[in-house]
Design an enzyme around this catalytic site. Structure first.
Site, PDB file in Angstrom:
ATOM      1  N   TYR A 124       0.870  -1.277   0.075  1.00  0.00           N
ATOM      2  CA  TYR A 124       0.098  -0.117  -0.052  1.00  0.00           C
ATOM      3  C   TYR A 124       0.800   1.141  -0.137  1.00  0.00           C
ATOM      4  O   TYR A 124       1.743   1.326   0.795  1.00  0.00           O
ATOM      5  CB  TYR A 124      -0.919   0.078   1.311  1.00  0.00           C
ATOM      6  N   GLN A 185     -11.186   0.243   1.049  1.00  0.00           N
ATOM      7  CA  GLN A 185     -11.913  -0.603  -0.210  1.00  0.00           C
ATOM      8  C   GLN A 185     -10.627  -1.121  -1.027  1.00  0.00           C
ATOM      9  O   GLN A 185     -10.763  -2.464  -1.621  1.00  0.00           O
ATOM     10  CB  GLN A 185     -12.848   0.311  -1.173  1.00  0.00           C
ATOM     11  N   ASN A 208      -3.880   5.149   6.260  1.00  0.00           N
ATOM     12  CA  ASN A 208      -4.692   5.913   7.406  1.00  0.00           C
ATOM     13  C   ASN A 208      -5.486   4.931   8.315  1.00  0.00           C
ATOM     14  O   ASN A 208      -5.081   4.060   8.275  1.00  0.00           O
ATOM     15  CB  ASN A 208      -5.682   6.993   6.765  1.00  0.00           C
ATOM     16  N   SER A 233       5.950   8.358  14.260  1.00  0.00           N
ATOM     17  CA  SER A 233       7.284   8.041  13.951  1.00  0.00           C
ATOM     18  C   SER A 233       7.799   8.506  15.366  1.00  0.00           C
ATOM     19  O   SER A 233       7.575   9.441  15.805  1.00  0.00           O
ATOM     20  CB  SER A 233       7.763   8.749  12.798  1.00  0.00           C
ATOM     21  N   GLN A 255      12.226  13.914  12.893  1.00  0.00           N
ATOM     22  CA  GLN A 255      11.137  13.327  13.350  1.00  0.00           C
ATOM     23  C   GLN A 255       9.833  13.935  13.460  1.00  0.00           C
ATOM     24  O   GLN A 255       8.582  13.605  12.910  1.00  0.00           O
ATOM     25  CB  GLN A 255      11.273  12.273  14.712  1.00  0.00           C
ATOM     26  N   HIS A 258       7.442  14.415  10.762  1.00  0.00           N
ATOM     27  CA  HIS A 258       6.491  13.530  10.375  1.00  0.00           C
ATOM     28  C   HIS A 258       4.991  13.911  10.721  1.00  0.00           C
ATOM     29  O   HIS A 258       3.916  13.495  10.030  1.00  0.00           O
ATOM     30  CB  HIS A 258       6.867  12.269  10.650  1.00  0.00           C
ATOM     31  N   GLU A 324      11.552   3.050  17.538  1.00  0.00           N
ATOM     32  CA  GLU A 324      11.618   2.651  16.170  1.00  0.00           C
ATOM     33  C   GLU A 324      12.958   2.886  15.783  1.00  0.00           C
ATOM     34  O   GLU A 324      13.627   2.270  15.214  1.00  0.00           O
ATOM     35  CB  GLU A 324      10.647   3.558  15.551  1.00  0.00           C
ATOM     36  N   HIS A 325      13.431   4.098  15.964  1.00  0.00           N
ATOM     37  CA  HIS A 325      15.004   4.513  15.477  1.00  0.00           C
ATOM     38  C   HIS A 325      15.762   4.943  16.676  1.00  0.00           C
ATOM     39  O   HIS A 325      15.121   5.707  17.674  1.00  0.00           O
ATOM     40  CB  HIS A 325      14.904   5.789  14.907  1.00  0.00           C
ATOM     41  N   ASP A 358      16.587   6.421   6.168  1.00  0.00           N
ATOM     42  CA  ASP A 358      15.258   6.657   5.553  1.00  0.00           C
ATOM     43  C   ASP A 358      15.421   6.696   4.069  1.00  0.00           C
ATOM     44  O   ASP A 358      14.351   5.978   3.416  1.00  0.00           O
ATOM     45  CB  ASP A 358      14.652   8.180   5.993  1.00  0.00           C
ATOM     46  N   GLU A 412      -0.352 -39.297  26.321  1.00  0.00           N
ATOM     47  CA  GLU A 412      -1.367 -38.180  25.855  1.00  0.00           C
ATOM     48  C   GLU A 412      -2.547 -38.982  25.296  1.00  0.00           C
ATOM     49  O   GLU A 412      -3.213 -38.189  24.837  1.00  0.00           O
ATOM     50  CB  GLU A 412      -0.598 -37.547  24.659  1.00  0.00           C
ATOM     51  N   HIS A 418      -1.629 -42.577  16.717  1.00  0.00           N
ATOM     52  CA  HIS A 418      -0.293 -41.952  16.467  1.00  0.00           C
ATOM     53  C   HIS A 418       0.633 -43.122  16.872  1.00  0.00           C
ATOM     54  O   HIS A 418       1.728 -43.507  16.035  1.00  0.00           O
ATOM     55  CB  HIS A 418       0.017 -40.995  17.575  1.00  0.00           C
TER      56      HIS A 418
END
Lengths: 430, 430
Positions: A124, A185, A208, A233, A255, A258, A324-325, A358, A412, A418
């Site tokens: 995406y 969608q 989003n 971020s 950062q 963002h 994250e970073h 990045d 078991e 088995h």
């Protein structure tokens, strides 16, 4: 009101706790809104996609997919050079992550692991202002190297048409098609498949709240695999008195650029550095006013400079944050890095700002956020590979091991079948 | 009504399609029932656990956790020998899956991957008739080898007390504690943490629908990581005329022994083999009547023998099924295996019934079901490791690469801070 400087130790829960919440978005409202969309796409296919695109994007589509090979693009040489350099570096780093089939004889039998790619992938790419062509490289290259045979790009349609840079990237990455349907969608189209859009087994890439909710819901239903959820971020920087306060301020603002919910955390033992970074942030916010309100909110409300008594405490807090970073700009980067347990990607030394990763160095910038690096990894070749284990048991080993299987299967309550499936293969029963 | 023999080719959708649904359980009802339980455990902690255990299990607990070291066990030597042999083989196989930190210079910069374990794990072991001590080995050994520092076992309390075998396994596997709370409340205890039960960041292991719903819901909330959802057990067997029909029938019944929703699929090109396996299944169901109704349902309703025109077609259908277990019993096992794309674990040759892998050979028996092996792997050391990428950019490389970062960040509208964070480090700006 400059960025706060917080004098902490490990017991300062009132100062640290709000940074340890993990800002995972609540997707309940978004999920409720997208459920009818998913159902419509599942049952009505293409016609639902045309209709939602008209409603949500205000665009009457003539078709739902584009074959990138069929379109002429005109990208200037400089841009091509930059993206091709990034592509080469990302490929080089991810090529190192390939896996080879292996096997070993254990207790008389050959056991091993074969790696195979997932069958299909959709990546995406958000549209409009959140269009990041670099993320397309990050999503697709590891999958290509893993050997994923079918890859499509999903992106919302634009009034001016799909950006040329996306089409050119789709061409050089040799992907099958661009699906020009965005939002929930678009995700549903790939998860269920429609007349025009082939089903994808796995979907990655940021979007989003509706995109995130659709991915999460469909993954919970067992329909698709997904990457770890994307959140705001964040960067954590561990620095000592030798670090350059101006550079650190730039990295923090990187950062902040963002979004207002982004977070930048400096951890240090040096009060002087803390104060100088505080000043440099104020100077930078005056000198570079673009997106000012957003950056101010991120810096003043969601960021902080922490002064701890020792470097061990800074490392402890970084591991709690699981950022994250993580940048490490000290005189002992390797020693500190050796104690880092949780981080998405680590940037060592003064010349490794996050922006290098990045865009160009070759590491992947699709990373776990919201403390996710405690349990998740960045996107990599492994994301798109499965471990198929295998074994070949010998006649002799089966004889030797049967008594153990007998005992364990009895314990078991699975001895009748088995146990028997091994017993019939022993000498006494052939 | 013996098991159906289905004469198929790739176009026989009416015969094959129902086997390609992927029997993922619908957890909606279970999820609605557990939400108040999760909320009660989150807000009331231990007291909710005591109260739910009394309601659901009819047991008044005196404490919620057991320290396995504090309990004397008396397991007979034969049982110990069997489990220790299994443990040694599982350890040997999973030791091969360890990962080493690596780095490489790419475009002038050092890039690499460091592997770190997840911080904590809970392994769920169902109680009562579904108590499978072998699964405890399978869940915990890979995590131990990955280096997970904190591991606890969750299991429902029993009127007769926790089974000694579980306590002994907890001792030899050196896990921290046994949490004696089952169901959704046990999962919630580990996901949120309570006064007595420390939080776990990751939860694996099979359970009933409420356990599955709790795991799935809490994972969707970003609170815990989980393994791929467990469904009914399945085997697919690719065999040719040289295969032993009696052994194949045993292997199919081995899966049927797990439950009436289990599935056993034979794929062959040989009609004679198909008919002989059909007969052997009838004979076996008379000879071994234990759990008869369950096995009959699994075999007659959820299983099938498929005769395809060519071995290529059998391989194609196996890849479409993406089975949990795949046995290959032919004269060309390696050639066929080389074309297998999706399977949880593969068993090669006549002496490799699934039961060998279930108990003793060393591969992991916690595997993706419901066609999950298209995108998921079995439990392994990788399940419990994260890839922390890292990089150290040199001054020279930063100079060289800055123009590319500048161009790309401008294109993405992130030049003011991302671009600047690199620019300030170039010679011209220091």
């Amino acid at each position: 009101m400059p960025i706060p400087i917080l004098y902490c130790d490990r017991s300062s829960k009132e100062l640290t706790s709000r940074f340890l919440q993990g800002a995972r978005e609540d997707l309940t409202t978004a999920t409720n809104r997208i459920l009818p969309i998913l159902e419509a796409v599942r049952t009505k296919g293409d016609s639902a996609l045309y209709s939602y695109t008209e409603t949500f994007d205000g665009i009457k589509l003539k078709g739902l997919t584009i074959d990138p090979k069929s379109i002429k693009t005109n990208i200037d040489l400089k841009t091509k050079e930059a993206f091709l350099r990034a592509k080469a570096n990302i490929e080089a780093f991810h090529n190192e992550q390939k896996r080879e089939t292996w096997s070993k004889v254990i207790d008389g039998n050959r056991l091993g692991v074969k790696y195979t790619p997932i069958p299909s992938l959709a990546v995406y790419a958000p549209g409009g202002k959140a269009l990041y062509p670099s993320s397309v490289l990050m999503g697709i290259i590891p999958a290509k190297i893993a050997g994923v045979p079918r890859i499509q790009l999903i992106t919302p349609p634009q009034k001016e048409g799909i950006p040329e840079i996306l089409i050119w990237l789709a061409q050089i990455l040799e992907i099958d098609r661009i699906v020009t349907v965005g939002g929930a969608q678009g995700i549903a189209a790939c998860a269920y498949g429609t007349e025009s859009v082939p089903k994808s087994e796995f979907i990655v890439g940021p979007g989003n709240a509706y995109v995130a909710a659709a991915k999460s819901y469909l993954s919970g239903q067992g329909l698709i695999g997904i990457d770890s959820p994307a959140g705001p971020s964040e960067v954590c920087i561990i620095a000592d008195r030798e670090a350059n306060p101006k550079w650190i301020a730039c990295d923090m603002l990187s950062q902040a650029e963002h979004g207002e919910d982004s977070s930048a955390i400096l951890l240090t033992t040096d009060e002087t550095l803390a104060k100088r970074v505080q000043e440099e942030l104020e100077i930078a916010l005056i000198e570079r006013p673009k997106r000012l309100e957003m950056k101010r909110k991120a810096i003043y409300e969601n960021s902080g400079i922490f002064v701890f008594p020792s470097m061990e405490d800074c490392i402890w807090f970084s591991n709690e944050l699981a950022p994250e970073h993580l940048e490490i700009q000290t005189q002992n980067n390797e020693a500190i890095f050796s104690k880092i347990e949780h981080a998405g990607s680590v940037f060592l030394g003064p010349y490794s700002p996050v922006a290098m990763g990045d865009y160009i160095s070759g590491t992947n910038h699709i990373l776990p956020t919201a403390r996710g690096s405690r349990i998740y990894s960045s996107l990599g070749v492994d994301t798109f590979l499965k471990r198929v284990t295998f074994q070949e048991v010998t006649k002799e080993s089966l004889e030797t091991l049967y008594p153990f299987v007998k005992l364990m299967s009895e314990l078991e309550g699975l001895d009748e079948e088995h146990g028997t499936s091994v017993k019939v293969r022993t000498k006494d029963h052939q």
